[in-house]
Design an enzyme around this catalytic site. Structure first.
Site: not given
Length: 581
Positions: A434-436
């Site tokens: 997550y978050e890229g």
């Protein structure tokens, strides 16, 4: 095994490696000094150890509960969050103007490492509030700051970052949620969002969602995205809460790990919202939140690595099996087996390196805002931009690797849920996603950050590493210096080639950055040893950790066999006391 916050390691990293003295010298944080940092970290550690860590196991077993369009937090979590907010832990780095303590971001990151280590699922809730605070501080209107920011900073309300849709994950340009003007300056949000962390819960009276959506006349793709704010309950002019807004959770995901963190599917059904920032600039505004969250997720990786390491070390000190190669004792603790000791040393070295990278990125972010001159602020902003994808990607990979090694140290018992080692492995696995994803971080580093100023910031970083190498050569001889030198040359050659070719092969900048951090730590520890300043056994451990890293990470496989040899001098020096910290 209970968690113990590594306050001494955190303080050493901030002061000796990350550069907090340079930040303090700017005068931007008049209330900050080493004593304040120590007090904050001690208090954070006590709260994390005493309140959050005991909830970690039950949170994993019970999880959050969805029923009848609402989410109930895991047992004990709502009360723990209220204590967290009352303690002021969401206000550490926020502006004093809106009730914050105006302390350095780097100190906040260090404090939050203890939160993530004690209870990663819990830590996600305030982590996203911090990202929302940063976005509103930078692009919110004065009215939005007055209405929402104070409550977020106090922790009375929480924030949620609402990006992903079923058909739009990493490619946010494909999102389809809409925002239609209501004619009174507000908008009606419609659409479905998925993977919304702490999107609904019962720990606070209100939840502020920051949502990406499209205006009716927006261009297609990422250039047509705007950012909107929509609260779970309307906020009246006097600050009291009004009617429930028209969005709701329609379920929570059943996940591999972080079971106590409600990952919601959210439905927006004409929810009343207001624009944040400029129309069609939502992606740029969201990246204020995203970059803050990416660095925080890197710290998550450090926290889960530290927790897994402590758990494995405790087991290795207690579990008895086989004969010690050091003492000849039969039925000895397994820490006396060379491969177990080497594994623990590598776990500790990588965790220390990742910690230093994250906290150094935090100091760079602080200096990017508060350095004395525009030229210095520009320099530190470039360092922050360069390090953020490294901090996020490498630290979360380290979290997974160290948690996996923790299972290995436990042997067959590590595969059994009751020992607890498996939870850290399961929880850690989300952080590289997550978050890229970490693949996106690699593309960001190589495709954008290395060339953002013609490669100048990367060249400055390499020059700084070479300066440390010159100092290191006065502390070590042979392989520990040669491996660092070789790594610098390899990354420098790759960087220059990338700048020339404009292509994206994988580089080893993250591994080198970790080695640089531990080299700086070793130099600082040696200076303290020479001055008879501090615990000599603990300080010697900092020198030993650099050697472990040089042999097992910078040196890769070729030196690994030498490091695990029975009776090896390095492993002898790395006593159980050094590993325990």
């Amino acid at each position: 095994m209970s968690y113990r916050a590594p306050v001494r390691d955190l303080t050493f990293t901030l002061e000796a490696i990350a550069g907090m003295p340079d930040l303090a010298a700017t005068g931007a944080f008049p209330d900050y000094d080493v004593d304040v940092a120590g007090a904050v970290l001690e208090a954070a550690g006590q709260f994390s150890e005493g309140v959050l860590a005991p909830l970690n196991r039950i949170g994993d077993q019970k999880g959050s509960l969805y029923a009848n369009g609402a989410v109930t937090a895991a047992p004990g979590f709502a009360d723990a969050y209220r204590q967290f907010a009352e303690g002021g832990w969401t206000s550490l780095s926020a502006s004093a103007e809106h009730g914050g303590q105006a302390l350095p971001k780097a100190l906040e990151l260090a404090a939050y490492e203890t939160v993530h280590a004690a209870n990663m699922a819990f830590g996600l809730c305030p982590m996203l509030s911090l990202a929302a605070i940063e976005a509103l501080e930078q692009v919110g209107t004065e009215e939005q700051k007055s209405k929402y920011l104070t409550k977020l900073i106090s922790g009375e309300w929480t924030g949620a970052m609402v990006l992903t849709e079923p058909g739009a994950g990493s490619d946010l340009g494909a999102l389809t949620a809409t925002a239609t003007p209501n004619g009174d300056g507000t908008y009606a949000l419609n659409g479905q969002k998925i993977f919304i962390t702490w999107g609904d819960h019962d720990a606070t009276d209100n939840i502020v969602h920051l949502v990406l959506a499209r205006l009716p006349d927006a261009p297609k793709g990422p250039k047509g995205i705007s950012l909107f704010l929509t609260p779970k309950f309307a906020v009246k002019d006097d600050g009291t809460l009004g009617d429930r807004n028209a969005f709701r959770p329609v379920g929570v995901e059943h996940k591999l790990g972080i079971h106590a963190s409600p990952t919601c599917v959210m439905s927006y059904e004409g929810a009343r919202a207001e624009l944040v920032g400029q129309p069609n600039q939502g992606l740029a505004h969201m990246f204020v939140m995203m970059n803050a969250a990416r660095l925080a997720v890197g710290v998550e990786g450090v926290g889960i690595a530290e927790r897994a390491y402590q758990h494995a070390l405790a087991y290795a000190l207690e579990r008895r099996q086989g004969r010690s190669v050091w003492t000849g004792e039969a039925n000895a603790p397994i820490i006396d087996h060379p491969d177990v000791r080497r594994t623990l040393a590598v776990m500790k070295a990588k965790t220390a390196a990742a910690r230093a990278i994250c906290l150094s990125t935090g100091v760079a972010a602080d200096l990017a805002r508060h350095a004395a001159t525009e030229a210095d602020r520009k320099k530190w902003k470039a360092r922050e931009d360069l390090f953020t994808p490294i901090a996020k990607a490498w630290s979360t990979d380290v979290g997974c690797e160290v948690a996996s090694l923790g299972v290995q140290v436990h042997g067959g018992m590590g595969f059994i849920e009751e020992t607890g080692a498996a939870q850290y492995y399961r929880d850690a696995r989300i952080a590289p996603i997550y978050e890229g994803t970490n693949g996106i971080q690699a593309m960001d580093l190589v495709g954008r950050k290395l060339s953002m100023d013609g490669g100048e910031s990367a060249k400055v970083l390499i020059a700084d590493m070479k300066a440390t190498l010159a100092d290191l050569s006065r502390l070590y001889t042979g392989k520990p210096v040669e491996r660092f030198d070789t790594a610098i040359e390899a990354v420098e050659d790759a960087t220059l080639w990338l700048l020339d070719q404009k292509t994206n092969p994988e580089a080893a900048a993250d591994v080198l950055a970790g080695g640089w951090m531990l080299a700086k730590g070793a130099l600082a520890a040696k200076a303290k040893l020479d001055a008879n300043d501090g615990d000599p056994v603990w300080l010697q451990g900092k020198l030993d950790l650099y050697e472990v890293y040089a042999a097992n990470v910078l040196g890769h496989v070729s030196s690994r066999l030498a490091a695990v040899g029975q009776g090896g001098d390095l492993l002898r020096r790395i006593s159980a006391d050094v590993l325990a910290g």
